[in-house]
Design an enzyme around this catalytic site. Sequence first.
Site, PDB file in Angstrom:
ATOM      1  N   GLU A   1     -44.127 113.974 -72.246  1.00  0.00           N
ATOM      2  CA  GLU A   1     -44.475 113.921 -73.840  1.00  0.00           C
ATOM      3  C   GLU A   1     -45.256 112.572 -74.000  1.00  0.00           C
ATOM      4  OE1 GLU A   1     -40.973 114.302 -76.607  1.00  0.00           O
ATOM      5  OE2 GLU A   1     -41.875 112.896 -77.794  1.00  0.00           O
TER       6      GLU A   1
ATOM      7  N   CYS B   1     -38.484 111.031 -72.899  1.00  0.00           N
ATOM      8  CA  CYS B   1     -38.317 109.722 -73.039  1.00  0.00           C
ATOM      9  C   CYS B   1     -37.899 109.252 -71.747  1.00  0.00           C
ATOM     10  CB  CYS B   1     -37.556 109.092 -73.958  1.00  0.00           C
ATOM     11  SG  CYS B   1     -38.297 108.057 -75.091  1.00  0.00           S
TER      12      CYS B   1
ATOM     13  N   LYS C   1     -38.029  98.806 -58.789  1.00  0.00           N
ATOM     14  CA  LYS C   1     -37.328  98.671 -57.638  1.00  0.00           C
ATOM     15  C   LYS C   1     -37.476 100.216 -57.132  1.00  0.00           C
ATOM     16  CE  LYS C   1     -33.486  95.540 -58.890  1.00  0.00           C
ATOM     17  NZ  LYS C   1     -33.181  94.724 -57.729  1.00  0.00           N
ATOM     18  N   GLY C   2     -38.441 101.090 -57.912  1.00  0.00           N
ATOM     19  CA  GLY C   2     -38.338 102.344 -57.402  1.00  0.00           C
ATOM     20  C   GLY C   2     -37.580 103.325 -58.323  1.00  0.00           C
TER      21      GLY C   2
HETATM   22  N1  ACO Z   1     -46.556  95.941 -63.671  1.00  0.00           N
HETATM   23  C1  ACO Z   1     -47.386  96.811 -62.982  1.00  0.00           C
HETATM   24  N2  ACO Z   1     -47.209  97.824 -62.453  1.00  0.00           N
HETATM   25  C2  ACO Z   1     -45.835  98.284 -62.661  1.00  0.00           C
HETATM   26  C3  ACO Z   1     -44.999  97.724 -63.476  1.00  0.00           C
HETATM   27  C4  ACO Z   1     -45.344  96.543 -64.058  1.00  0.00           C
HETATM   28  N3  ACO Z   1     -44.601  95.804 -64.858  1.00  0.00           N
HETATM   29  N4  ACO Z   1     -43.771  98.249 -63.441  1.00  0.00           N
HETATM   30  C5  ACO Z   1     -43.889  99.296 -62.692  1.00  0.00           C
HETATM   31  N5  ACO Z   1     -45.004  99.367 -62.222  1.00  0.00           N
HETATM   32  C6  ACO Z   1     -45.576 100.360 -61.163  1.00  0.00           C
HETATM   33  C7  ACO Z   1     -45.089 100.199 -59.700  1.00  0.00           C
HETATM   34  O1  ACO Z   1     -45.749  99.226 -59.028  1.00  0.00           O
HETATM   35  C8  ACO Z   1     -44.966 101.521 -59.232  1.00  0.00           C
HETATM   36  O2  ACO Z   1     -46.262 101.871 -58.684  1.00  0.00           O
HETATM   37  P1  ACO Z   1     -46.365 101.877 -57.135  1.00  0.00           P
HETATM   38  O3  ACO Z   1     -45.325 102.737 -56.485  1.00  0.00           O
HETATM   39  O4  ACO Z   1     -47.958 102.545 -57.085  1.00  0.00           O
HETATM   40  O5  ACO Z   1     -46.097 100.334 -56.610  1.00  0.00           O
HETATM   41  C9  ACO Z   1     -44.721 102.604 -60.546  1.00  0.00           C
HETATM   42  O6  ACO Z   1     -45.330 101.520 -61.586  1.00  0.00           O
HETATM   43  C10 ACO Z   1     -43.320 102.929 -60.736  1.00  0.00           C
HETATM   44  O7  ACO Z   1     -42.544 101.586 -60.232  1.00  0.00           O
HETATM   45  P2  ACO Z   1     -40.796 101.862 -60.284  1.00  0.00           P
HETATM   46  O8  ACO Z   1     -40.303 100.511 -59.800  1.00  0.00           O
HETATM   47  O9  ACO Z   1     -40.437 103.210 -59.756  1.00  0.00           O
HETATM   48  O10 ACO Z   1     -40.796 101.851 -61.929  1.00  0.00           O
HETATM   49  P3  ACO Z   1     -39.442 101.030 -62.899  1.00  0.00           P
HETATM   50  O11 ACO Z   1     -38.186 101.529 -62.316  1.00  0.00           O
HETATM   51  O12 ACO Z   1     -39.845  99.828 -63.260  1.00  0.00           O
HETATM   52  O13 ACO Z   1     -39.852 101.996 -64.303  1.00  0.00           O
HETATM   53  C11 ACO Z   1     -40.829 102.467 -66.322  1.00  0.00           C
HETATM   54  C12 ACO Z   1     -41.105 102.284 -64.734  1.00  0.00           C
HETATM   55  C13 ACO Z   1     -39.578 103.822 -66.596  1.00  0.00           C
HETATM   56  C14 ACO Z   1     -41.873 102.948 -67.093  1.00  0.00           C
HETATM   57  C15 ACO Z   1     -40.049 101.030 -66.919  1.00  0.00           C
HETATM   58  O14 ACO Z   1     -41.364 100.207 -66.791  1.00  0.00           O
HETATM   59  C16 ACO Z   1     -39.805 101.154 -68.237  1.00  0.00           C
HETATM   60  O15 ACO Z   1     -38.468 101.673 -68.601  1.00  0.00           O
HETATM   61  N6  ACO Z   1     -40.418 100.531 -69.406  1.00  0.00           N
HETATM   62  C17 ACO Z   1     -40.094 100.385 -70.605  1.00  0.00           C
HETATM   63  C18 ACO Z   1     -39.757 102.019 -71.455  1.00  0.00           C
HETATM   64  C19 ACO Z   1     -41.162 102.548 -71.123  1.00  0.00           C
HETATM   65  O16 ACO Z   1     -42.170 102.217 -71.447  1.00  0.00           O
HETATM   66  N7  ACO Z   1     -40.799 103.947 -70.879  1.00  0.00           N
HETATM   67  C20 ACO Z   1     -42.261 104.763 -70.722  1.00  0.00           C
HETATM   68  C21 ACO Z   1     -42.394 105.397 -72.138  1.00  0.00           C
HETATM   69  S1  ACO Z   1     -43.482 106.748 -72.097  1.00  0.00           S
HETATM   70  C22 ACO Z   1     -42.195 108.202 -72.150  1.00  0.00           C
HETATM   71  O17 ACO Z   1     -41.041 107.974 -72.202  1.00  0.00           O
HETATM   72  C23 ACO Z   1     -42.865 109.537 -71.903  1.00  0.00           C
END
Ligand code: ACO
Length: 292
Positions: A193, A159, A169-170
């Site tokens: 997963e 997860c 923010k990366g």
């Molecule tokens: N809409 C479109 N693109 C997005 C979004 C969004 N809301 N959020 C992130 N991205 C893209 C970014 O643009 C980036 O892509 P790029 O580098 O090509 O521009 C990429 O996704 C990663 O962005 P980060 O800023 O590094 O990611 P972030 O810190 O926002 O975390 C995460 C991503 C962990 C999935 C977050 O959205 C989150 O916690 N979501 C809720 C929980 C969730 O869904 N977790 C994943 C479940 S699946 C699993 O756990 C196996």
Amino acid sequence: EKEHHERTKVKNIQVIELGRYEVDTWYYSPYPEPYNGLDRLFLCEFCLKYFGKRSTLLRHAAKCALRHPPGDEIYRSPPAGPGSVAPAIAMFEVDGNRSKIYCQCLCLMAKLFLDHKTLYYDVVDFLFYVLCEVDNEGYHIVGYFSKEKASQGGNNLACILTLPPYQRKGYGRFLIAFSYELTKKEGGFGTPERPLSDLGNVSYKSYWIRAILEVLHAGRGSMMSIQDVSNVTGIHPADVREAMGTLQLTQYVKGDTVLNVTPRIVEEHLQKMDNRLTILIDPARLHWTPYV
Ligand code: ACO
Ligand code: ZN
């Protein structure tokens, strides 16, 4: 059936207060009674215990000694260069067996932002990698990923969550990259997963594509197979195939999917991405040995 029930449960807690943030929640989470019916929960940002009233949290905070997740600090970002405003970050490894309550609180909080079923109470078989921003007051939780101590399915991540105030923010990318650094140390490859959420899916796709293109770029001119790429990145060959397929950089040859790239195509794709946010990991600063 039970899973379906969980999924469709109405969102209960609307807002959490965590450190200096007030965060709107996204989904239902099974906080126990009497917290379950509350609109707003107050969380200790260090131990993640939850309270129904701000006054109770403040009483707790006055005696809570924790200033970082209860585990080993296994990574610390390089000192920022002059003029840099990037916060220092640190990663902690927390053992679900040794810090059960903390990990249960972490999972309950995470469920507020995760649609699909996650574990809440059976945390003992998992390790939790908790990412923090560091300042004078302590270590502020940014997000985490969990990892099964012994995954039968070859999963290197169960997860993943970036808390909403820290999203985009990366940090998600950093967490994913970190999970693959651990996999590389273990040897072999891994995959997250399933199912992935929509946000998990875009984040992974983006990570895979860039990590693969960078490896192909570094190996300029040399012919790399999907397996070669997997060996260098720790990304499962099926995920390499899928990610490169979405860019139409694979080809079907004699019953096999193979990469179909030239150095120039790789370069062109990378150029389109070089404005992306990246928090680099310095593998030399990772102090970690695989779980045995
Ligand atoms: N809409 C479109 N693109 C997005 C979004 C969004 N809301 N959020 C992130 N991205 C893209 C970014 O643009 C980036 O892509 P790029 O580098 O090509 O521009 C990429 O996704 C990663 O962005 P980060 O800023 O590094 O990611 P972030 O810190 O926002 O975390 C995460 C991503 C962990 C999935 C977050 O959205 C989150 O916690 N979501 C809720 C929980 C969730 O869904 N977790 C994943 C479940 S699946 C699993 O756990 C196996
Ligand atoms: Zn506390």
